[in-house]
Design a protein around this motif. Sequence first.
Motif, mmCIF file in Angstrom:
data_model
loop_
_atom_site.group_PDB
_atom_site.id
_atom_site.type_symbol
_atom_site.label_atom_id
_atom_site.label_comp_id
_atom_site.label_asym_id
_atom_site.label_seq_id
_atom_site.Cartn_x
_atom_site.Cartn_y
_atom_site.Cartn_z
ATOM 1 N N PRO A 97 0.795 -1.237 0.000
ATOM 2 C CA PRO A 97 0.000 0.000 0.000
ATOM 3 C C PRO A 97 0.819 1.275 0.000
ATOM 4 C CG PRO A 97 -0.969 -1.600 1.485
ATOM 5 C CD PRO A 97 0.341 -2.183 1.038
ATOM 6 N N ASP A 98 2.061 1.229 0.530
ATOM 7 C CA ASP A 98 2.882 2.437 0.567
ATOM 8 C C ASP A 98 3.620 2.700 -0.748
ATOM 9 O OD1 ASP A 98 4.918 0.568 0.551
ATOM 10 O OD2 ASP A 98 5.706 1.076 2.531
ATOM 11 N N GLY A 99 3.408 1.836 -1.751
ATOM 12 C CA GLY A 99 4.039 2.029 -3.051
ATOM 13 C C GLY A 99 5.346 1.294 -3.238
ATOM 14 N N SER A 100 5.923 0.775 -2.161
ATOM 15 C CA SER A 100 7.131 -0.041 -2.298
ATOM 16 C C SER A 100 6.734 -1.443 -2.766
ATOM 17 C CB SER A 100 7.885 -0.111 -0.979
ATOM 18 O OG SER A 100 7.111 -0.762 0.006
ATOM 19 N N TYR A 101 7.731 -2.217 -3.187
ATOM 20 C CA TYR A 101 7.444 -3.542 -3.723
ATOM 21 C C TYR A 101 7.466 -4.602 -2.631
ATOM 22 C CZ TYR A 101 7.707 -2.078 -8.602
ATOM 23 O OH TYR A 101 7.457 -1.488 -9.813
ATOM 24 N N LEU A 102 6.441 -5.442 -2.616
ATOM 25 C CA LEU A 102 6.470 -6.637 -1.775
ATOM 26 C C LEU A 102 7.410 -7.659 -2.399
ATOM 27 C CD1 LEU A 102 5.325 -8.307 0.595
ATOM 28 C CD2 LEU A 102 3.456 -9.007 -0.932
ATOM 29 N N LEU B 270 18.086 1.340 0.254
ATOM 30 C CA LEU B 270 18.650 1.935 -0.955
ATOM 31 C C LEU B 270 17.675 1.942 -2.111
ATOM 32 C CD1 LEU B 270 22.223 0.350 -0.808
ATOM 33 C CD2 LEU B 270 21.504 2.631 -0.047
ATOM 34 N N ASP B 271 16.673 1.073 -2.070
ATOM 35 C CA ASP B 271 15.681 1.046 -3.134
ATOM 36 C C ASP B 271 14.393 0.483 -2.568
ATOM 37 O OD1 ASP B 271 15.722 -1.812 -3.190
ATOM 38 O OD2 ASP B 271 17.506 -1.748 -4.456
ATOM 39 N N ASN B 272 13.395 0.331 -3.413
ATOM 40 C CA ASN B 272 12.106 -0.182 -2.934
ATOM 41 C C ASN B 272 11.712 -1.432 -3.697
ATOM 42 O OD1 ASN B 272 11.469 0.887 -5.397
ATOM 43 N ND2 ASN B 272 9.578 1.904 -4.737
ATOM 44 N N ARG B 273 12.696 -2.259 -4.000
ATOM 45 C CA ARG B 273 12.425 -3.421 -4.827
ATOM 46 C C ARG B 273 11.618 -4.485 -4.090
ATOM 47 N NH1 ARG B 273 17.065 -6.347 -7.051
ATOM 48 N NH2 ARG B 273 15.424 -7.338 -8.268
ATOM 49 N N GLY B 274 11.693 -4.519 -2.770
ATOM 50 C CA GLY B 274 10.951 -5.527 -2.033
ATOM 51 C C GLY B 274 11.617 -6.890 -2.178
ATOM 52 N N GLY B 275 10.795 -7.942 -2.339
ATOM 53 C CA GLY B 275 11.346 -9.289 -2.409
ATOM 54 C C GLY B 275 12.132 -9.518 -3.684
ATOM 55 N N GLU B 276 13.248 -10.179 -3.548
ATOM 56 C CA GLU B 276 14.061 -10.550 -4.711
ATOM 57 C C GLU B 276 13.960 -12.048 -4.892
ATOM 58 O OE1 GLU B 276 18.732 -10.519 -6.187
ATOM 59 O OE2 GLU B 276 18.187 -9.730 -4.233
ATOM 60 N N ALA B 277 13.703 -12.485 -6.099
ATOM 61 C CA ALA B 277 13.563 -13.907 -6.365
ATOM 62 C C ALA B 277 14.895 -14.524 -6.751
ATOM 63 C CB ALA B 277 12.557 -14.140 -7.497
ATOM 64 N N ILE B 278 15.248 -15.613 -6.115
ATOM 65 C CA ILE B 278 16.474 -16.340 -6.425
ATOM 66 C C ILE B 278 16.077 -17.781 -6.747
ATOM 67 C CG2 ILE B 278 18.728 -17.087 -5.585
ATOM 68 C CD1 ILE B 278 18.576 -14.740 -3.594
ATOM 69 N N GLU C 143 0.672 -5.547 -10.058
ATOM 70 C CA GLU C 143 0.918 -4.344 -10.856
ATOM 71 C C GLU C 143 1.667 -4.616 -12.156
ATOM 72 O OE1 GLU C 143 -0.533 -3.145 -7.163
ATOM 73 O OE2 GLU C 143 1.254 -4.374 -7.476
ATOM 74 N N GLU C 144 2.549 -5.600 -12.146
ATOM 75 C CA GLU C 144 3.397 -5.832 -13.313
ATOM 76 C C GLU C 144 3.574 -7.324 -13.522
ATOM 77 O OE1 GLU C 144 7.063 -3.869 -12.313
ATOM 78 O OE2 GLU C 144 6.000 -2.058 -11.698
ATOM 79 N N GLY C 145 3.772 -7.723 -14.784
ATOM 80 C CA GLY C 145 4.071 -9.105 -15.091
ATOM 81 C C GLY C 145 3.010 -9.778 -15.944
ATOM 82 N N LYS C 146 3.335 -10.975 -16.401
ATOM 83 C CA LYS C 146 2.450 -11.746 -17.270
ATOM 84 C C LYS C 146 2.409 -13.195 -16.793
ATOM 85 C CE LYS C 146 1.695 -8.403 -20.299
ATOM 86 N NZ LYS C 146 0.336 -7.832 -20.513
ATOM 87 N N LEU C 147 1.274 -13.857 -17.073
ATOM 88 C CA LEU C 147 1.083 -15.266 -16.768
ATOM 89 C C LEU C 147 0.638 -15.982 -18.035
ATOM 90 C CD1 LEU C 147 -1.061 -14.777 -13.526
ATOM 91 C CD2 LEU C 147 1.388 -15.295 -13.596
ATOM 92 N N TYR C 148 1.178 -17.192 -18.245
ATOM 93 C CA TYR C 148 0.807 -17.953 -19.429
ATOM 94 C C TYR C 148 0.691 -19.437 -19.090
ATOM 95 C CZ TYR C 148 2.445 -13.779 -21.901
ATOM 96 O OH TYR C 148 2.627 -12.485 -22.338
#
Length: 222
Positions: free
Chosen positions: A13-18, A211-219, A56-61
């Motif tokens: 809700p605050d605009g940062s990325y989960l 340093l940024d608002n990327r939120g979770g990073e996928a590895i 908000e972003e991305g695609k599913l197929y």
Amino acid sequence: MRFQVVDLSKKKPDGSYLFKDVSISLREREIITITGPSGVGKTTLLKCIAELVVFEEGKLYLDDKSPEQYDIPLWRTRVMYVPQRPVIMPGTPFAFHEKIRSYAALKKNRSAHEDPIEISARWGINEELWHSDWNRLSGGEMQRIMLALALSCKPDVLLLDEPTSALDSETCFLVEESLKEYACIWVTHDREQERRVAHKTLRLEKQDNGLDNRGGEAIINI
């Protein structure tokens, strides 16, 4: 069967990325486990993939078709989310089974349905439990019945949120063997389970360095 999640991102809700730019590729009878600390968005990620939560972003197929091309209700029967703790509903599991069989989206699914009572019997669920009120069932009984209902619909992809967390080790192994026959994206906190079932693992990490608002990073590890 080919399933793809491409650069999926969800904001708080605050605009940062989960989480941001999560990509997954899954084929038939392949299992990807998802791990990570609490609050990083594992359950939300599953709900986004199921089109139960807006992202908000991305695609599913699925087989190169988007959820909109299937239509969303049909997508949810083919890419099916199974929660860790089912919501306690009025009535009995059998009545719920009869209700979901009537859904138009399930009737459109090309696969014939299986009998969930027979599926659950392999995991120690007696048939009479299907005729007991939901609120009289234990957590482990509810988990197995909800899984059996999901498997009976023969989805292409199962989205599993800690599906064996309420089970003893012997029953857990039985359920795991059944689920190995399906394509699964599977949230787990059990490292031993991850070693037993996963073909690939995806770990979501928090980004708390300010340093940024990327939120979770996928590895992803293969």
